[in-house]
Design a protein around this motif. Structure first.
Motif, PDB file in Angstrom:
ATOM      1  N   UNK A 106      70.780  72.987 -54.971  1.00  0.00           N
ATOM      2  CA  UNK A 106      69.778  74.047 -54.915  1.00  0.00           C
ATOM      3  C   UNK A 106      69.287  74.344 -53.494  1.00  0.00           C
ATOM      4  N   UNK A 107      69.252  73.339 -52.638  1.00  0.00           N
ATOM      5  CA  UNK A 107      68.737  73.518 -51.285  1.00  0.00           C
ATOM      6  C   UNK A 107      69.695  73.015 -50.215  1.00  0.00           C
ATOM      7  N   UNK A 108      70.976  72.979 -50.543  1.00  0.00           N
ATOM      8  CA  UNK A 108      71.944  72.421 -49.593  1.00  0.00           C
ATOM      9  C   UNK A 108      73.199  73.275 -49.572  1.00  0.00           C
ATOM     10  N   UNK A 109      73.627  73.637 -48.355  1.00  0.00           N
ATOM     11  CA  UNK A 109      74.877  74.383 -48.178  1.00  0.00           C
ATOM     12  C   UNK A 109      75.731  73.668 -47.148  1.00  0.00           C
ATOM     13  N   UNK A 110      77.013  74.005 -47.148  1.00  0.00           N
ATOM     14  CA  UNK A 110      77.937  73.465 -46.167  1.00  0.00           C
ATOM     15  C   UNK A 110      79.083  74.440 -45.982  1.00  0.00           C
ATOM     16  N   UNK A 111      79.925  74.135 -45.012  1.00  0.00           N
ATOM     17  CA  UNK A 111      81.096  74.972 -44.726  1.00  0.00           C
ATOM     18  C   UNK A 111      82.324  74.082 -44.706  1.00  0.00           C
ATOM     19  N   UNK A 112      83.442  74.596 -45.199  1.00  0.00           N
ATOM     20  CA  UNK A 112      84.693  73.853 -45.213  1.00  0.00           C
ATOM     21  C   UNK A 112      85.223  73.804 -43.778  1.00  0.00           C
ATOM     22  N   UNK A 113      85.391  72.595 -43.266  1.00  0.00           N
ATOM     23  CA  UNK A 113      85.795  72.417 -41.871  1.00  0.00           C
ATOM     24  C   UNK A 113      87.106  73.129 -41.562  1.00  0.00           C
ATOM     25  N   UNK A 114      88.084  73.042 -42.450  1.00  0.00           N
ATOM     26  CA  UNK A 114      89.391  73.668 -42.209  1.00  0.00           C
ATOM     27  C   UNK A 114      89.247  75.182 -42.043  1.00  0.00           C
ATOM     28  N   UNK A 115      88.366  75.806 -42.826  1.00  0.00           N
ATOM     29  CA  UNK A 115      88.150  77.251 -42.713  1.00  0.00           C
ATOM     30  C   UNK A 115      87.505  77.601 -41.376  1.00  0.00           C
ATOM     31  N   UNK A 116      86.582  76.775 -40.920  1.00  0.00           N
ATOM     32  CA  UNK A 116      85.927  77.010 -39.630  1.00  0.00           C
ATOM     33  C   UNK A 116      86.937  76.844 -38.501  1.00  0.00           C
ATOM     34  N   UNK A 117      87.770  75.812 -38.574  1.00  0.00           N
ATOM     35  CA  UNK A 117      88.786  75.598 -37.539  1.00  0.00           C
ATOM     36  C   UNK A 117      89.786  76.752 -37.504  1.00  0.00           C
ATOM     37  N   UNK A 118      90.173  77.254 -38.678  1.00  0.00           N
ATOM     38  CA  UNK A 118      91.076  78.413 -38.732  1.00  0.00           C
ATOM     39  C   UNK A 118      90.417  79.635 -38.091  1.00  0.00           C
ATOM     40  N   UNK A 119      89.135  79.849 -38.370  1.00  0.00           N
ATOM     41  CA  UNK A 119      88.394  80.975 -37.800  1.00  0.00           C
ATOM     42  C   UNK A 119      88.336  80.856 -36.275  1.00  0.00           C
ATOM     43  N   UNK A 120      88.061  79.650 -35.775  1.00  0.00           N
ATOM     44  CA  UNK A 120      88.016  79.426 -34.337  1.00  0.00           C
ATOM     45  C   UNK A 120      89.389  79.657 -33.697  1.00  0.00           C
ATOM     46  N   UNK A 121      90.441  79.210 -34.367  1.00  0.00           N
ATOM     47  CA  UNK A 121      91.797  79.414 -33.861  1.00  0.00           C
ATOM     48  C   UNK A 121      92.134  80.890 -33.760  1.00  0.00           C
ATOM     49  N   UNK A 122      91.710  81.654 -34.745  1.00  0.00           N
ATOM     50  CA  UNK A 122      91.921  83.101 -34.723  1.00  0.00           C
ATOM     51  C   UNK A 122      91.174  83.741 -33.560  1.00  0.00           C
ATOM     52  N   UNK A 123      89.946  83.289 -33.300  1.00  0.00           N
ATOM     53  CA  UNK A 123      89.183  83.794 -32.149  1.00  0.00           C
ATOM     54  C   UNK A 123      89.895  83.483 -30.842  1.00  0.00           C
ATOM     55  N   UNK A 124      90.439  82.290 -30.738  1.00  0.00           N
ATOM     56  CA  UNK A 124      91.172  81.919 -29.526  1.00  0.00           C
ATOM     57  C   UNK A 124      92.431  82.765 -29.359  1.00  0.00           C
ATOM     58  N   UNK A 125      93.138  83.013 -30.446  1.00  0.00           N
ATOM     59  CA  UNK A 125      94.372  83.790 -30.394  1.00  0.00           C
ATOM     60  C   UNK A 125      94.100  85.249 -30.013  1.00  0.00           C
ATOM     61  N   UNK A 126      92.912  85.771 -30.350  1.00  0.00           N
ATOM     62  CA  UNK A 126      92.586  87.182 -30.100  1.00  0.00           C
ATOM     63  C   UNK A 126      91.767  87.402 -28.830  1.00  0.00           C
ATOM     64  N   UNK A 127      91.655  86.405 -27.988  1.00  0.00           N
ATOM     65  CA  UNK A 127      90.771  86.549 -26.833  1.00  0.00           C
ATOM     66  C   UNK A 127      91.362  87.353 -25.695  1.00  0.00           C
ATOM     67  N   UNK A 128      92.629  87.627 -25.703  1.00  0.00           N
ATOM     68  CA  UNK A 128      93.222  88.414 -24.619  1.00  0.00           C
ATOM     69  C   UNK A 128      93.483  89.835 -25.032  1.00  0.00           C
TER      70      UNK A 128
END
Length: 59
Positions: free
Chosen positions: A37-59
């Motif tokens: 009811x008062x607790x959330x979290x994020x799936x680490x693998x999804x966050x890492x994939x999102x970060x990887x996509x940001x790195x790939x699109x930085x140029x």
């Protein structure tokens, strides 16, 4: 699978909680998982994939 807390997510992504919420609402960030009811979290693998996509699109 590992679930990240808000604190762990902030260390990885360096965005404010408000900005993360805006990105989630716009479908530009992985969705949080409701763990209780008062607790959330994020799936680490999804966050890492999102970060990887940001790195790939930085140029």
């Amino acid at each position: 699978m590992r679930i990240l807390s808000k604190r762990q997510l902030k260390e990885m992504v360096l965005y404010s909680p408000q900005h993360i919420a805006r990105l989630e609402k716009a479908n530009k960030f992985p969705k949080r998982v409701q763990l209780g009811p008062n607790r959330v979290g994020w799936v680490e693998a999804e966050i890492l994939d999102w970060l990887q996509l940001k790195l790939a699109n930085r140029e």
